[in-house]
Design a protein around this motif. Structure first.
Motif, PDB file in Angstrom:
ATOM      1  N   HIS A 119       1.378  -1.238   0.262  1.00 53.83           N
ATOM      2  CA  HIS A 119       0.168  -0.196  -0.038  1.00 53.83           C
ATOM      3  C   HIS A 119       1.054   1.125   0.119  1.00 53.83           C
ATOM      4  O   HIS A 119       0.228   2.006  -0.512  1.00 53.83           O
ATOM      5  CB  HIS A 119      -0.947   0.060   1.351  1.00 53.83           C
ATOM      6  CG  HIS A 119      -2.317  -1.026   0.861  1.00 53.83           C
ATOM      7  ND1 HIS A 119      -3.281   0.040   0.325  1.00 53.83           N
ATOM      8  CD2 HIS A 119      -2.587  -1.654   1.703  1.00 53.83           C
ATOM      9  CE1 HIS A 119      -4.037  -1.079   0.146  1.00 53.83           C
ATOM     10  NE2 HIS A 119      -4.131  -2.405   0.641  1.00 53.83           N
ATOM     11  N   ARG A 141       3.292   1.338  -0.941  1.00 53.48           N
ATOM     12  CA  ARG A 141       4.331   1.445  -2.858  1.00 53.48           C
ATOM     13  C   ARG A 141       5.646   0.922  -1.867  1.00 53.48           C
ATOM     14  O   ARG A 141       6.675   1.833  -3.246  1.00 53.48           O
ATOM     15  CB  ARG A 141       4.109   2.488  -3.726  1.00 53.48           C
ATOM     16  CG  ARG A 141       2.812   3.194  -3.810  1.00 53.48           C
ATOM     17  CD  ARG A 141       3.021   4.218  -4.290  1.00 53.48           C
ATOM     18  NE  ARG A 141       3.200   3.494  -6.325  1.00 53.48           N
ATOM     19  CZ  ARG A 141       2.206   3.238  -6.798  1.00 53.48           C
ATOM     20  NH1 ARG A 141       1.247   2.643  -6.231  1.00 53.48           N
ATOM     21  NH2 ARG A 141       2.601   2.727  -7.140  1.00 53.48           N
ATOM     22  N   HIS A 169       8.214  -1.298  -2.788  1.00 52.69           N
ATOM     23  CA  HIS A 169       8.010  -2.693  -3.744  1.00 52.69           C
ATOM     24  C   HIS A 169       9.403  -3.417  -3.638  1.00 52.69           C
ATOM     25  O   HIS A 169       9.527  -4.421  -3.605  1.00 52.69           O
ATOM     26  CB  HIS A 169       7.395  -1.999  -5.082  1.00 52.69           C
ATOM     27  CG  HIS A 169       6.373  -1.333  -5.390  1.00 52.69           C
ATOM     28  ND1 HIS A 169       5.010  -1.729  -4.046  1.00 52.69           N
ATOM     29  CD2 HIS A 169       5.883  -0.400  -5.983  1.00 52.69           C
ATOM     30  CE1 HIS A 169       3.728  -0.851  -4.865  1.00 52.69           C
ATOM     31  NE2 HIS A 169       4.416   0.220  -6.090  1.00 52.69           N
ATOM     32  N   ARG A 177       4.923  -4.221 -10.338  1.00 53.78           N
ATOM     33  CA  ARG A 177       5.214  -2.782  -9.758  1.00 53.78           C
ATOM     34  C   ARG A 177       6.599  -2.226  -9.910  1.00 53.78           C
ATOM     35  O   ARG A 177       7.226  -1.129 -10.379  1.00 53.78           O
ATOM     36  CB  ARG A 177       5.147  -2.530  -9.070  1.00 53.78           C
ATOM     37  CG  ARG A 177       3.601  -2.978  -8.635  1.00 53.78           C
ATOM     38  CD  ARG A 177       2.390  -2.631  -7.217  1.00 53.78           C
ATOM     39  NE  ARG A 177       0.921  -2.010  -7.179  1.00 53.78           N
ATOM     40  CZ  ARG A 177       0.587  -2.135  -6.299  1.00 53.78           C
ATOM     41  NH1 ARG A 177       0.765  -2.322  -4.910  1.00 53.78           N
ATOM     42  NH2 ARG A 177      -0.782  -2.164  -6.336  1.00 53.78           N
ATOM     43  N   PRO A 226      -1.990   1.842  -5.834  1.00 55.03           N
ATOM     44  CA  PRO A 226      -1.617   0.940  -4.220  1.00 55.03           C
ATOM     45  C   PRO A 226      -3.559   0.771  -3.517  1.00 55.03           C
ATOM     46  O   PRO A 226      -3.155  -0.083  -3.181  1.00 55.03           O
ATOM     47  CB  PRO A 226      -1.538   2.167  -3.574  1.00 55.03           C
ATOM     48  CG  PRO A 226      -1.178   3.656  -4.474  1.00 55.03           C
ATOM     49  CD  PRO A 226      -1.815   3.448  -5.609  1.00 55.03           C
TER      50      PRO A 226
END
Length: 274
Positions: free
Chosen positions: A179, A181, A183, A213, A260
């Protein structure tokens, strides 16, 4: 005088900085049983069922008193000069025995408190607090719970409960990181989790999304291929419809994957769910 006991890994127990963990197997098992129930009375029946199961020897009562005496002796040796300290800590009650310590002296209880804080934050949509709280909780683990203790029926259930909670917290923590970001931050961790849990679908879904992502679409598809092969080979079934939908979205390069809000409740994409 301060007692600290750790069960999230090998069993450790310290009184004023001195270990009082018995070397013998059954007294260790008894200490672990009392520790995971710190502040509560554990009945003699429960203790005997844990240590001997259904094969209760005729000498069980005498043996239990011997184990309790050895634990008290170890406590006394860890706290020289503190008269009756061991009997104030390891107390005899009408129905059984208890460790008379604050539950927060046991790492498993501190873990649950921190874990609950993370879950509540996630429920509120505060993913930064959720990730921080859950990471703090997970860092308390030093290995599989009670990995150097023989476990009977009661401790086996407690170990299973702890390990399942740990897996759920790992999943929720990574969900919060996605959520936010982060990643790239979770890629290595997810690779290890997928390798250690080859049939755990949610970790594979999170790994696929994190890879996609970060611009690694082909790697994300390879994760799906390996997982599907494992499912078919081991269980004779395909991945769930949700994971197959994620796979199709990655194949199509669906722009919703970069939102997200796509990850919710572990990994279910809000754009697909329902």
């Amino acid at each position: 005088m301060r007692v600290q006991i750790e069960v999230l890994g090998s069993l450790t127990a310290m009184a004023d900085g001195v270990s009082f963990v018995p070397s013998a197997s059954k007294p260790r098992q008894l200490l672990a049983m009392l520790a995971v129930n710190a502040g509560k009375v554990v009945t003699v029946t429960e203790i005997m069922a844990e240590i001997w199961g259904e094969m209760l020897p005729r000498s069980a009562s005498h043996a239990l008193h011997t184990y309790l005496s050895s634990l008290r002796r170890a406590l006394d040796e860890a706290m020289p000069g503190q008269e009756r300290a061991s009997r104030d800590i390891l107390v005899t009650e009408h129905a059984g025995y208890a460790l008379n310590i604050d539950p927060s002296c046991v790492d498993a209880n501190r873990y649950h408190e921190q874990s609950n804080a993370g879950r509540w934050a996630a429920d509120r949509g505060d993913y930064a607090v959720a990730a921080e709280s859950l990471r703090t909780a997970l860092e308390m683990w030093r290995g599989p719970a009670l990995n150097d203790v023989t476990t009977g029926s009661h401790l086996e259930i407690e170990v299973l409960r702890l390990e399942e909670t740990r897996l759920a917290d790992l999943e929720l923590c990574i969900d919060a990181e996605l959520h936010l970001r982060r990643h790239r931050l979770v890629l290595g961790e997810l690779a290890v989790l997928c390798a250690r849990n080859p049939l755990f679908e949610n970790f594979h879904a999170q790994h696929m999304l994190a890879l996609y992502r970060t611009g690694r679409q082909s790697h994300a598809l390879d994760v799906y291929r390996r997982f599907r092969n494992a499912m078919v080979s081991e269980l004779g079934v395909d991945p769930s419809p949700r994971l197959r939908q994620l796979h199709q979205s990655i194949l199509a390069g669906d722009p919703v994957l970069d939102d997200p809000g796509y990850v919710s409740s572990g990994w279910v994409p809000t754009a697909v769910a329902g």
